[in-house]
Design a protein around this motif. Structure first.
Motif, PDB file in Angstrom:
ATOM      1  N   ALA A  48       0.866  -1.190   0.000  1.00  0.00           N
ATOM      2  CA  ALA A  48       0.000   0.000   0.000  1.00  0.00           C
ATOM      3  C   ALA A  48       0.895   1.230   0.000  1.00  0.00           C
ATOM      4  O   ALA A  48       1.819   1.336   0.812  1.00  0.00           O
ATOM      5  CB  ALA A  48      -0.888   0.004   1.240  1.00  0.00           C
ATOM      6  N   THR A  50       0.907   5.139   0.663  1.00  0.00           N
ATOM      7  CA  THR A  50       0.091   6.162   1.316  1.00  0.00           C
ATOM      8  C   THR A  50       0.874   7.479   1.394  1.00  0.00           C
ATOM      9  O   THR A  50       2.087   7.496   1.164  1.00  0.00           O
ATOM     10  CB  THR A  50      -0.308   5.727   2.746  1.00  0.00           C
ATOM     11  N   GLN A 101      -9.798   4.801  -9.355  1.00  0.00           N
ATOM     12  CA  GLN A 101     -10.880   5.186  -8.442  1.00  0.00           C
ATOM     13  C   GLN A 101     -12.216   5.311  -9.169  1.00  0.00           C
ATOM     14  O   GLN A 101     -13.254   4.891  -8.678  1.00  0.00           O
ATOM     15  CB  GLN A 101     -10.518   6.522  -7.769  1.00  0.00           C
ATOM     16  N   GLU A 178      -6.302   4.309  -5.671  1.00  0.00           N
ATOM     17  CA  GLU A 178      -7.489   4.592  -4.844  1.00  0.00           C
ATOM     18  C   GLU A 178      -8.697   3.758  -5.285  1.00  0.00           C
ATOM     19  O   GLU A 178      -9.788   4.323  -5.492  1.00  0.00           O
ATOM     20  CB  GLU A 178      -7.851   6.086  -4.930  1.00  0.00           C
ATOM     21  N   THR A 180     -10.773   1.945  -3.851  1.00  0.00           N
ATOM     22  CA  THR A 180     -11.961   1.928  -2.990  1.00  0.00           C
ATOM     23  C   THR A 180     -12.429   3.347  -2.670  1.00  0.00           C
ATOM     24  O   THR A 180     -13.359   3.535  -1.894  1.00  0.00           O
ATOM     25  CB  THR A 180     -11.654   1.183  -1.661  1.00  0.00           C
ATOM     26  N   GLY A 181     -11.783   4.342  -3.287  1.00  0.00           N
ATOM     27  CA  GLY A 181     -12.047   5.751  -2.953  1.00  0.00           C
ATOM     28  C   GLY A 181     -13.455   6.208  -3.253  1.00  0.00           C
ATOM     29  O   GLY A 181     -13.933   7.161  -2.634  1.00  0.00           O
ATOM     30  N   THR A 210      -3.593   4.387  -1.599  1.00  0.00           N
ATOM     31  CA  THR A 210      -4.811   4.567  -0.818  1.00  0.00           C
ATOM     32  C   THR A 210      -4.650   5.677   0.213  1.00  0.00           C
ATOM     33  O   THR A 210      -3.547   5.941   0.691  1.00  0.00           O
ATOM     34  CB  THR A 210      -5.229   3.258  -0.117  1.00  0.00           C
ATOM     35  N   ASP A 212      -6.848   5.445   2.761  1.00  0.00           N
ATOM     36  CA  ASP A 212      -7.620   4.846   3.844  1.00  0.00           C
ATOM     37  C   ASP A 212      -6.727   3.949   4.713  1.00  0.00           C
ATOM     38  O   ASP A 212      -6.238   2.911   4.250  1.00  0.00           O
ATOM     39  CB  ASP A 212      -8.750   4.018   3.191  1.00  0.00           C
ATOM     40  N   VAL A 215      -7.546   0.291   4.657  1.00  0.00           N
ATOM     41  CA  VAL A 215      -7.108  -0.424   3.447  1.00  0.00           C
ATOM     42  C   VAL A 215      -5.626  -0.771   3.571  1.00  0.00           C
ATOM     43  O   VAL A 215      -5.203  -1.896   3.304  1.00  0.00           O
ATOM     44  CB  VAL A 215      -7.364   0.448   2.195  1.00  0.00           C
TER      45      VAL A 215
END
Ligand code: ADP
Ligand code: MG
Length: 238
Positions: A48, A50, A101, A178, A180-181, A210, A212, A215
């Motif tokens: 991930a 970030t 996204q 992203e 799941t954004g 991400t 999140d 996530v």
């Protein structure tokens, strides 16, 4: 005496993706989207990425996916230097799947036909790829949705169609920006569950941008970025 080892590391020990001293500049060097970024990502790892908006996450993903060419530095896929890849479109088709996204489905094509888009330049029989697309639709719990158009699908269903499209050519790497954004927490969870399951089943490497933290917790490793580079070098080298 030769300093070059004759025994090459097996593909299991070699990182699938490596970047050394990557720079990506825009606007005549005014914007340094990536500023000496280094990373190594193992086969079958879920990483991930970030960091705050504008820190270079999408830029890194675009370089990994050959959608951008670095201003400086070197990228490798296994032991192949990206610089030496002759046909980038073919490389992408063979090795990389993308998820975004906002899904990026073609509104005038059915779910099934959207999934088949990346196969258009393939030599495989239409019958075989269609069978695989239908298998993917079933696996993603979209069995009854093959003839639906994107406007007839929910956000979660659209993203699952996009996942099927990303997987149709059996890539080695899934790049997700992203993913799941735009989804509510239940659909986001479902998409993550599916990706984690596919990673295990198909030995896929996943690099996901991400915002999140929930996530990022599902990943094997989190690489936090700031100002075009990873915050901590120990995070980026496996
Ligand atoms: N095509 C481009 N032209 C000019 N600047 C860009 C371009 N793409 C990205 N940038 C700039 O590079 C920086 C990093 O952007 P990006 O990689 O999209 O960040 P993130 O995905 O972390 O939000 C930002 O300052 C952004 O404005
Ligand atoms: Mg971004």
């Amino acid at each position: 005496m030769s300093l070059i080892s004759t025994s090459s590391p097996s593909s299991k020990t070699l990182p699938i993706l490596r970047g050394q001293h990557l720079h990506l500049w825009f606007d005549h060097e005014k914007t340094k989207a990536l500023d000496d970024m280094n990373y190594a990502i193992s086969e079958n790892e879920f990483v991930a990425i970030t960091g705050p908006s504008g820190c270079g996450k999408s830029s890194l993903l675009n370089l990994l996916g050959t959608l951008e060419i670095p201003t400086g530095g070197t990228l490798f896929f296994r032991n192949q230097n990206y610089h030496d890849i002759q046909d980038l479109a073919l490389f992408r088709r063979q090795h990389i799947g993308f998820i975004f996204q906002s899904f990026h489905l073609i509104p005038t094509l059915s779910a099934l036909d959207n999934i088949l888009v990346p196969t258009l330049g393939n030599s495989q029989q239409k019958k075989d790829v269609t069978e695989r697309a239908l298998d993917l639709l079933n696996m993603l719990n979209l069995g009854g949705r093959s003839n639906h158009f994107p406007s007839q699908l929910s956000g979660g269903e659209r993203q699952r169609v996009a996942i099927a499209r990303a997987l149709i050519n059996q890539p080695d790497i899934l790049l997700a920006d992203e993913p799941t954004g735009s989804l509510d927490s239940i659909n986001a969870q479902q998409v993550l569950d599916i990706l984690c399951e596919i990673k295990q089943q198909q030995s896929l490497t996943i690099v996901m941008v991400t915002h999140d933290p929930a996530v990022a917790l599902r990943a094997d490793r989190e690489v936090r970025m700031r100002d075009g580079k990873a915050l901590d070098m120990t995070q980026v080298l496996t």
